[in-house]
Scaffold this motif. Structure first.
Motif, PDB file in Angstrom:
ATOM      1  N   ILE A 129      60.504  14.388 -13.738  1.00 62.33           N
ATOM      2  CA  ILE A 129      59.260  14.679 -13.002  1.00 62.33           C
ATOM      3  C   ILE A 129      58.402  13.415 -13.022  1.00 62.33           C
ATOM      4  CG2 ILE A 129      57.167  16.083 -12.900  1.00 62.33           C
ATOM      5  CD1 ILE A 129      58.633  18.263 -14.414  1.00 62.33           C
ATOM      6  N   ARG A 130      57.972  12.983 -11.826  1.00 61.14           N
ATOM      7  CA  ARG A 130      57.069  11.825 -11.723  1.00 61.14           C
ATOM      8  C   ARG A 130      55.689  12.340 -11.330  1.00 61.14           C
ATOM      9  NH1 ARG A 130      58.955   6.681 -11.701  1.00 61.14           N
ATOM     10  NH2 ARG A 130      61.226   6.467 -11.939  1.00 61.14           N
ATOM     11  N   VAL A 137      49.908  21.681 -17.658  1.00 58.00           N
ATOM     12  CA  VAL A 137      49.715  23.050 -18.164  1.00 58.00           C
ATOM     13  C   VAL A 137      51.035  23.793 -17.965  1.00 58.00           C
ATOM     14  CG1 VAL A 137      48.455  25.215 -17.921  1.00 58.00           C
ATOM     15  CG2 VAL A 137      47.266  23.020 -17.551  1.00 58.00           C
ATOM     16  N   VAL A 138      51.557  24.399 -19.047  1.00 59.28           N
ATOM     17  CA  VAL A 138      52.829  25.141 -18.983  1.00 59.28           C
ATOM     18  C   VAL A 138      52.546  26.618 -19.241  1.00 59.28           C
ATOM     19  CG1 VAL A 138      55.148  25.405 -19.929  1.00 59.28           C
ATOM     20  CG2 VAL A 138      54.102  23.124 -19.791  1.00 59.28           C
ATOM     21  N   LYS A 139      52.926  27.446 -18.275  1.00 60.51           N
ATOM     22  CA  LYS A 139      52.807  28.895 -18.447  1.00 60.51           C
ATOM     23  C   LYS A 139      54.216  29.478 -18.657  1.00 60.51           C
ATOM     24  CE  LYS A 139      48.559  29.350 -15.730  1.00 60.51           C
ATOM     25  NZ  LYS A 139      47.859  30.075 -14.638  1.00 60.51           N
ATOM     26  N   TYR A 140      54.337  30.443 -19.553  1.00 61.48           N
ATOM     27  CA  TYR A 140      55.665  30.966 -19.949  1.00 61.48           C
ATOM     28  C   TYR A 140      55.595  32.471 -20.162  1.00 61.48           C
ATOM     29  CZ  TYR A 140      53.411  30.759 -24.505  1.00 61.48           C
ATOM     30  OH  TYR A 140      52.521  30.926 -25.541  1.00 61.48           O
ATOM     31  N   ARG A 141      56.724  33.147 -19.976  1.00 60.73           N
ATOM     32  CA  ARG A 141      56.818  34.592 -20.242  1.00 60.73           C
ATOM     33  C   ARG A 141      58.288  35.005 -20.349  1.00 60.73           C
ATOM     34  NH1 ARG A 141      57.432  38.478 -15.618  1.00 60.73           N
ATOM     35  NH2 ARG A 141      58.214  37.265 -13.838  1.00 60.73           N
ATOM     36  N   CYS A 199      63.572  33.166 -20.641  1.00 61.20           N
ATOM     37  CA  CYS A 199      62.226  32.614 -20.479  1.00 61.20           C
ATOM     38  C   CYS A 199      62.041  32.088 -19.048  1.00 61.20           C
ATOM     39  CB  CYS A 199      62.003  31.471 -21.470  1.00 61.20           C
ATOM     40  SG  CYS A 199      60.391  30.670 -21.321  1.00 61.20           S
ATOM     41  N   GLU A 200      60.888  32.396 -18.475  1.00 56.08           N
ATOM     42  CA  GLU A 200      60.468  31.814 -17.206  1.00 56.08           C
ATOM     43  C   GLU A 200      59.217  30.968 -17.474  1.00 56.08           C
ATOM     44  OE1 GLU A 200      58.956  33.144 -12.723  1.00 56.08           O
ATOM     45  OE2 GLU A 200      59.078  34.618 -14.355  1.00 56.08           O
ATOM     46  N   PHE A 201      59.187  29.785 -16.913  1.00 60.86           N
ATOM     47  CA  PHE A 201      58.025  28.924 -17.147  1.00 60.86           C
ATOM     48  C   PHE A 201      57.663  28.166 -15.867  1.00 60.86           C
ATOM     49  CE2 PHE A 201      61.873  26.857 -18.503  1.00 60.86           C
ATOM     50  CZ  PHE A 201      61.816  25.587 -17.974  1.00 60.86           C
ATOM     51  N   LYS A 202      56.372  27.845 -15.753  1.00 58.90           N
ATOM     52  CA  LYS A 202      55.822  27.108 -14.612  1.00 58.90           C
ATOM     53  C   LYS A 202      54.983  25.957 -15.154  1.00 58.90           C
ATOM     54  CE  LYS A 202      55.465  31.327 -11.798  1.00 58.90           C
ATOM     55  NZ  LYS A 202      56.545  31.032 -10.823  1.00 58.90           N
ATOM     56  N   ILE A 203      55.121  24.780 -14.516  1.00 56.02           N
ATOM     57  CA  ILE A 203      54.411  23.574 -14.941  1.00 56.02           C
ATOM     58  C   ILE A 203      53.402  23.191 -13.855  1.00 56.02           C
ATOM     59  CG2 ILE A 203      54.637  21.162 -15.639  1.00 56.02           C
ATOM     60  CD1 ILE A 203      57.491  21.770 -16.530  1.00 56.02           C
ATOM     61  N   TYR A 204      52.140  23.044 -14.268  1.00 59.19           N
ATOM     62  CA  TYR A 204      51.050  22.683 -13.344  1.00 59.19           C
ATOM     63  C   TYR A 204      50.452  21.341 -13.776  1.00 59.19           C
ATOM     64  CZ  TYR A 204      51.218  27.626 -11.985  1.00 59.19           C
ATOM     65  OH  TYR A 204      51.615  28.869 -11.556  1.00 59.19           O
ATOM     66  N   VAL A 209      48.052  22.190  -9.427  1.00 60.87           N
ATOM     67  CA  VAL A 209      49.165  22.211  -8.473  1.00 60.87           C
ATOM     68  C   VAL A 209      50.467  22.502  -9.231  1.00 60.87           C
ATOM     69  CG1 VAL A 209      50.461  20.877  -6.763  1.00 60.87           C
ATOM     70  CG2 VAL A 209      47.971  20.593  -6.960  1.00 60.87           C
ATOM     71  N   LEU A 210      51.253  23.428  -8.685  1.00 58.49           N
ATOM     72  CA  LEU A 210      52.538  23.762  -9.309  1.00 58.49           C
ATOM     73  C   LEU A 210      53.505  22.596  -9.130  1.00 58.49           C
ATOM     74  CD1 LEU A 210      54.380  25.858 -10.702  1.00 58.49           C
ATOM     75  CD2 LEU A 210      55.007  26.680  -8.420  1.00 58.49           C
ATOM     76  N   VAL A 211      53.928  22.028 -10.229  1.00 61.09           N
ATOM     77  CA  VAL A 211      54.846  20.880 -10.211  1.00 61.09           C
ATOM     78  C   VAL A 211      56.296  21.324 -10.279  1.00 61.09           C
ATOM     79  CG1 VAL A 211      55.509  18.757 -11.401  1.00 61.09           C
ATOM     80  CG2 VAL A 211      53.095  19.392 -11.244  1.00 61.09           C
ATOM     81  N   ARG A 212      56.594  22.282 -11.150  1.00 60.94           N
ATOM     82  CA  ARG A 212      57.975  22.750 -11.314  1.00 60.94           C
ATOM     83  C   ARG A 212      57.978  24.193 -11.815  1.00 60.94           C
ATOM     84  NH1 ARG A 212      62.794  19.993 -12.529  1.00 60.94           N
ATOM     85  NH2 ARG A 212      61.834  18.236 -11.427  1.00 60.94           N
ATOM     86  N   SER A 213      58.883  24.995 -11.287  1.00 66.38           N
ATOM     87  CA  SER A 213      59.085  26.370 -11.745  1.00 66.38           C
ATOM     88  C   SER A 213      60.558  26.516 -12.143  1.00 66.38           C
ATOM     89  CB  SER A 213      58.713  27.366 -10.643  1.00 66.38           C
ATOM     90  OG  SER A 213      58.978  28.692 -11.083  1.00 66.38           O
ATOM     91  N   GLU A 214      60.808  26.922 -13.400  1.00 64.52           N
ATOM     92  CA  GLU A 214      62.176  27.046 -13.898  1.00 64.52           C
ATOM     93  C   GLU A 214      62.302  28.304 -14.788  1.00 64.52           C
ATOM     94  OE1 GLU A 214      64.681  25.313 -13.056  1.00 64.52           O
ATOM     95  OE2 GLU A 214      63.886  23.407 -12.270  1.00 64.52           O
ATOM     96  N   PHE A 215      63.533  28.635 -15.132  1.00 66.73           N
ATOM     97  CA  PHE A 215      63.770  29.729 -16.090  1.00 66.73           C
ATOM     98  C   PHE A 215      65.129  29.520 -16.746  1.00 66.73           C
ATOM     99  CE2 PHE A 215      66.009  31.133 -12.372  1.00 66.73           C
ATOM    100  CZ  PHE A 215      67.100  31.849 -12.850  1.00 66.73           C
TER     101      PHE A 215
END
Length: 232
Positions: A129-130, A137-141, A199-204, A209-215
């Protein structure tokens, strides 16, 4: 004198009577037993030798002869078996076990439960990621089944925020970025009670701004996901 003559005559008469009664009778003598004709019984003396005792062969399998079935037998004859069986098992237990297995398969098929037989045991590289953001900010669940999954996050080998538990709603943590290359890793710190770690996580970025969404799905304990973050 007369008396004497009378006595003599009486004696003479008695003598004559006795000869007539007993003199003419004949007596046959009884011959003695002939003991020479009876042969003595021959007695064979018993042998004084001790009987021969043959010791049993402990390595030879004995011939087992089972008794024949009685004509008064009631019910079906069961064959002999050394296998331990439980003749008193509750039929309801078998039905319950089958229903449990069927339910588990259904939950796994519908994505509502993890399958331990398919655990992921290899680390994954999520790529690069550049960004020009000062922080992320990392959100996870837990996106499948909340069963106590734990994760651990590190930035440049330094732990961020401690050990975090996954719930159905999102939790979050924030970390600053240094100029250049930053190595960010998320680790499946434990498995849940229903299977592997999910786990599902999103990086802002710092502007939201959402940079990456992964799980990840069904990860074994200790498996890591790696990001290389380059701050320009």
């Amino acid at each position: 004198m007369k008396q004497f003559l009378l006595f003599v005559m009486m004696c003479f008469a008695f003598s004559s009577y006795a000869q007539n009664e007993f003199g003419g009778a004949k007596f046959t003598p009884i011959a003695p037993l002939n003991t020479n004709k009876v042969a003595p019984k021959k007695v064979t003396p018993s042998s004084t030798d001790a009987p021969v005792i043959k010791a049993p062969d402990l390595f030879k399998k004995p011939d087992v002869s089972l008794p024949s079935s009685s004509k008064y037998q009631i019910g079906e004859t069961k064959s002999f078996s050394m296998e331990q069986t439980n003749d008193f098992i509750n039929p309801g237990d078998r039905i319950r076990d089958k229903m449990t297995k069927d339910l588990d398969k259904t939950l796994v098929r519908e994505g509502l439960r993890e399958d331990d037989r398919l655990l992921v045991k290899i680390d994954k590289n999520f790529g690069e990621i550049r960004t020009k953001s000062k922080y992320f900010v990392v959100k996870y669940r837990d996106f499948i089944y909340v069963d106590g999954d734990l994760i651990k996050a590190t930035l440049n080998n330094q732990m961020i925020g401690g050990i975090m538990e996954l719930y159905s709603s999102y939790g979050q943590f924030i970390f600053d970025l240094k100029d250049g290359i930053n190595t960010f890793e998320l680790e499946a710190y434990s498995k849940g009670t229903s299977g592997g770690n999910t786990c599902e996580f999103k990086i802002y970025d710092d502007k939201g701004v959402l940079v990456r969404s992964e799980f990840w799905d069904n990860w074994d304990k200790g498996v890591k996901g790696k990001f290389v973050i380059v701050k320009e």
